[in-house]
Design an enzyme around this catalytic site. Structure first.
Site, PDB file in Angstrom:
ATOM      1  N   LYS A  58      -0.020   4.713   0.180  1.00 47.16           N
ATOM      2  CA  LYS A  58      -0.902   3.614   0.604  1.00 47.16           C
ATOM      3  C   LYS A  58      -0.212   2.960   1.792  1.00 47.16           C
ATOM      4  O   LYS A  58       0.724   2.190   1.638  1.00 47.16           O
ATOM      5  CB  LYS A  58      -1.075   2.622  -0.553  1.00 47.16           C
ATOM      6  CG  LYS A  58      -2.321   1.763  -0.495  1.00 47.16           C
ATOM      7  CD  LYS A  58      -2.391   0.776   0.647  1.00 47.16           C
ATOM      8  CE  LYS A  58      -1.459  -0.404   0.530  1.00 47.16           C
ATOM      9  NZ  LYS A  58      -1.417  -1.231   1.758  1.00 47.16           N
ATOM     10  N   GLU A  98      12.840  -0.959  -1.264  1.00 44.37           N
ATOM     11  CA  GLU A  98      13.514  -1.280   0.011  1.00 44.37           C
ATOM     12  C   GLU A  98      12.908  -2.593   0.475  1.00 44.37           C
ATOM     13  O   GLU A  98      11.815  -2.608   1.046  1.00 44.37           O
ATOM     14  CB  GLU A  98      13.242  -0.194   1.055  1.00 44.37           C
ATOM     15  CG  GLU A  98      13.810   1.159   0.726  1.00 44.37           C
ATOM     16  CD  GLU A  98      15.312   1.238   0.857  1.00 44.37           C
ATOM     17  OE1 GLU A  98      15.934   0.241   1.300  1.00 44.37           O
ATOM     18  OE2 GLU A  98      15.870   2.280   0.505  1.00 44.37           O
ATOM     19  N   CYS A 147      13.878  -4.398   8.970  1.00 44.86           N
ATOM     20  CA  CYS A 147      14.585  -5.068   7.879  1.00 44.86           C
ATOM     21  C   CYS A 147      16.097  -4.988   8.048  1.00 44.86           C
ATOM     22  O   CYS A 147      16.834  -5.655   7.333  1.00 44.86           O
ATOM     23  CB  CYS A 147      14.143  -4.526   6.534  1.00 44.86           C
ATOM     24  SG  CYS A 147      14.152  -2.755   6.484  1.00 44.86           S
ATOM     25  N   GLU A 179      14.050 -14.068   7.110  1.00 40.96           N
ATOM     26  CA  GLU A 179      14.043 -12.958   8.064  1.00 40.96           C
ATOM     27  C   GLU A 179      13.252 -13.430   9.276  1.00 40.96           C
ATOM     28  O   GLU A 179      12.078 -13.793   9.145  1.00 40.96           O
ATOM     29  CB  GLU A 179      13.312 -11.768   7.436  1.00 40.96           C
ATOM     30  CG  GLU A 179      14.213 -10.689   6.933  1.00 40.96           C
ATOM     31  CD  GLU A 179      13.438  -9.463   6.472  1.00 40.96           C
ATOM     32  OE1 GLU A 179      12.337  -9.606   5.919  1.00 40.96           O
ATOM     33  OE2 GLU A 179      13.944  -8.359   6.661  1.00 40.96           O
TER      34      GLU A 179
HETATM   35  P1  ADP Z   1       5.290  -7.172   5.371  1.00 40.07           P
HETATM   36  O1  ADP Z   1       5.826  -8.552   5.436  1.00 40.07           O
HETATM   37  O2  ADP Z   1       6.113  -6.116   5.981  1.00 40.07           O
HETATM   38  O3  ADP Z   1       3.830  -7.077   5.721  1.00 40.07           O
HETATM   39  P2  ADP Z   1       4.458  -6.842   2.662  1.00 40.07           P
HETATM   40  O4  ADP Z   1       5.349  -6.771   1.491  1.00 40.07           O
HETATM   41  O5  ADP Z   1       3.485  -7.953   2.742  1.00 40.07           O
HETATM   42  O6  ADP Z   1       5.451  -6.825   3.878  1.00 40.07           O
HETATM   43  O7  ADP Z   1       3.647  -5.502   2.847  1.00 40.07           O
HETATM   44  C1  ADP Z   1       4.206  -4.222   2.671  1.00 40.07           C
HETATM   45  C2  ADP Z   1       3.165  -3.308   2.067  1.00 40.07           C
HETATM   46  O8  ADP Z   1       2.785  -3.849   0.799  1.00 40.07           O
HETATM   47  C3  ADP Z   1       1.879  -3.163   2.866  1.00 40.07           C
HETATM   48  O9  ADP Z   1       1.411  -1.838   2.722  1.00 40.07           O
HETATM   49  C4  ADP Z   1       0.937  -4.122   2.168  1.00 40.07           C
HETATM   50  O10 ADP Z   1      -0.420  -3.728   2.319  1.00 40.07           O
HETATM   51  C5  ADP Z   1       1.372  -3.948   0.728  1.00 40.07           C
HETATM   52  N1  ADP Z   1       1.033  -5.064  -0.173  1.00 40.07           N
HETATM   53  C6  ADP Z   1       1.023  -6.389   0.096  1.00 40.07           C
HETATM   54  N2  ADP Z   1       0.699  -7.086  -1.004  1.00 40.07           N
HETATM   55  C7  ADP Z   1       0.494  -6.195  -2.011  1.00 40.07           C
HETATM   56  C8  ADP Z   1       0.138  -6.285  -3.401  1.00 40.07           C
HETATM   57  N3  ADP Z   1      -0.067  -7.454  -3.991  1.00 40.07           N
HETATM   58  N4  ADP Z   1       0.032  -5.134  -4.099  1.00 40.07           N
HETATM   59  C9  ADP Z   1       0.254  -3.945  -3.508  1.00 40.07           C
HETATM   60  N5  ADP Z   1       0.599  -3.796  -2.218  1.00 40.07           N
HETATM   61  C10 ADP Z   1       0.720  -4.897  -1.470  1.00 40.07           C
END
Ligand code: ADP
Length: 487
Positions: A180, A256, A290, A390
């Site tokens: 995903k 990670e 990161c 960050e």
């Molecule tokens: P970033 O700050 O790098 O956007 P996130 O942790 O928000 O970091 O996002 C990283 C990944 O996690 C993306 O693919 C995002 O769509 C997904 N994501 C964000 N929230 C959720 C959630 N509640 N459940 C599953 N995937 C999520």
């Protein structure tokens, strides 16, 4: 977007060896962060589709695991070759959806591909054990087997490499894979699926589900009994949510998560090397990695000259559309990301930090609020938000320190533990300080630390699990102990 191989630009998701639109025709728009223009509408899949993709991966897994390691290795090698043959187009897609300069995007494609090449080789190097038995009637041995179906959730900052780094060891180990990608950058993941299909990787082995509803897809991936492992790269905040969700079915996980990398320069350091290191570890991907330097600590005697040299180096940074020649700082991913960086810098300045350098930007294309000028501030202290969060932007934040003990305590004073960097020419300090840093990765007189041969991963709230290296494949294998009696 001009591509030599236009087939690489897809908008449907790929699972079970087929390309899928949403049943209800829903799409979401993917835009170019440099211009604000829409690139393409991507099929917006739902949780039913995610379950279908998992089922396809489950159906394919036993046959994939039953191939010889040489056969799996050959598939991965073909995938690697096709990625490298299409490196320019893949970089164009990446820059268009993500914003990083084209040269960096090309570098990311090669970096991601290197993991596929590496694990094509590591597939052949999985070893078990024979253990001395407690009595002569038994023989004890240990074998390693593929975990099963692996799900991955990856971020937008390295839309190709974060995925390649997970898919490569998973497939090498005999797992099948459901990805995903981030909603902001699904096109690089779909292009990898095009090339996986062309490489002949069997249907159901590598699957990509794109959606605008990450929590809905995440819920299916973390709760399906057919998924044995979740590999996540992203924020610590979301990682904790996913870990809790995985707990209900006791899934294995690799996490990670975020970092807050210290970059420490001692009085005896080679300053030219330190400036080179800080430039690459701070400003790559406009500061959105990161392992990016977050807190720069400079020992008092060399502080002023360090600032002077860093300003000169930063004057060479050129902000703009990543597709243009000479640009080495692209836009940040969203307006919100740029607003957060502004907030951190303003907070630091309000609390006494000094503005040493603010780059001039000459950006004419479209809506430019995602661009943030390379900035240098000094006089940063631990109470400022910028030293806790960050930054994820092209802002260098410098503090002064006096003693090794003081800077060690400051460096370790964070819940994160991913990358750290220090510069010294004292060989005893190299060992002493390197061992005392509470980080999964330590760069010593080096700002570029990540490659497929080395274990990448964090400790503390930066997560667990390692990607790359001889350790990387173990994250995708189970240990089975067999006891043969009656001898
Ligand atoms: P970033 O700050 O790098 O956007 P996130 O942790 O928000 O970091 O996002 C990283 C990944 O996690 C993306 O693919 C995002 O769509 C997904 N994501 C964000 N929230 C959720 C959630 N509640 N459940 C599953 N995937 C999520």
């Amino acid at each position: 977007m001009q591509l030599r191989n236009p087939k690489l630009l897809r908008s449907e998701s790929y699972f079970g060896g087929e390309w899928h639109s949403a049943a209800d025709g829903r799409t979401f728009s993917v835009g170019n962060p440099a211009t604000g223009e829409a690139i393409i509408d991507v099929a917006d899949l739902n949780s039913i589709n995610a379950a279908e993709a998992i089922k396809a991966a489950h159906l394919a897994q036993a046959d994939w695991a039953a191939l010889t390691v040489k056969e799996r290795s050959a598939y991965l090698r073909r995938w690697f070759d096709l990625i490298m043959a299409n490196q320019d187009d893949l970089a164009t897609i990446l820059t268009t959806e993500q914003g990083k300069p084209l040269a960096e995007a090309k570098g990311e494609i090669a970096y991601g591909a290197n993991y596929i090449e590496w694990f094509a080789e590591e597939a052949k190097r999985v070893y078990g054990d024979i253990i001395a038995p407690p009595n002569n009637t038994q023989r004890l041995f240990v074998i390693k087997q593929a975990i099963g179906v692996v799900a991955s959730i990856t971020p937008w900052n390295f839309p190709n490499a974060m995925l390649a780094r997970k898919a490569a060891p998973a497939l090498a180990a005999g797992c099948t894979f459901v990805a995903k990608p981030a909603q902001e950058t699904p096109l690089s993941a779909l292009a990898l699926a095009v090339l996986a299909e062309e490489a002949g990787i069997p249907a159901g082995v590598f699957n990509v589900v794109c959606s605008s509803d990450a929590p809905a897809i995440g819920h299916v991936l973390t709760s399906s009994p057919l998924v044995s492992k979740l590999s996540f790269t992203g924020s610590t905040q979301v990682g904790k949510v996913l870990l809790a969700q995985c707990a209900t079915s006791v899934k294995k996980t690799s996490m990670e998560l975020g970092g807050n990398a210290p970059f420490i320069v001692f009085n005896d350091a080679n300053l030219e090397l330190a400036i080179k290191g800080v430039m690459s570890s701070k400003f790559r991907n406009a500061g959105q990695t990161c392992v990016c330097t977050n807190r720069i600590y400079v020992q008092r005697d060399i502080h002023d000259v360090f600032i002077e040299k860093l300003v000169s180096a930063m004057e060479t940074l050129n902000t703009g559309n990543g597709r243009d020649d000479g640009v080495n700082i692209g836009p940040l991913i969203t307006n919100k990301a740029a607003a957060k960086v502004t907030e951190l810098v303003n907070d630091a300045l309000e609390h006494g930090a000094k503005l040493e350098y603010l780059a001039k930007m000459d950006i004419t294309a479209g809506d430019n609020t995602r661009f943030y000028p390379p900035t240098l501030i000094s006089g940063v202290n631990k109470h400022m938000q910028i030293s806790k969060d960050e930054i994820f932007g092209p802002v260098a934040a410098v503090s002064i320190f006096d003693t090794e003990e003081e800077v060690l305590a400051a460096a370790n004073n964070t819940e994160f533990g991913l990358a750290s960097y220090f510069y010294t020419n004292d060989i005893s300090r190299v060992w002493r300080f390197g061992e005392a840093l509470e980080y999964g990765i330590v760069g010593i007189n080096e700002g570029l630390i990540s490659n497929e041969m080395a274990p990448f991963g964090g400790i503390k709230e930066s997560g667990f699990g390692r990607e790359g290296s001889k350790y990387g494949i173990e994250d995708y294998m189970e240990i089975k102990y067999m006891c043969l009696g009656g001898i």
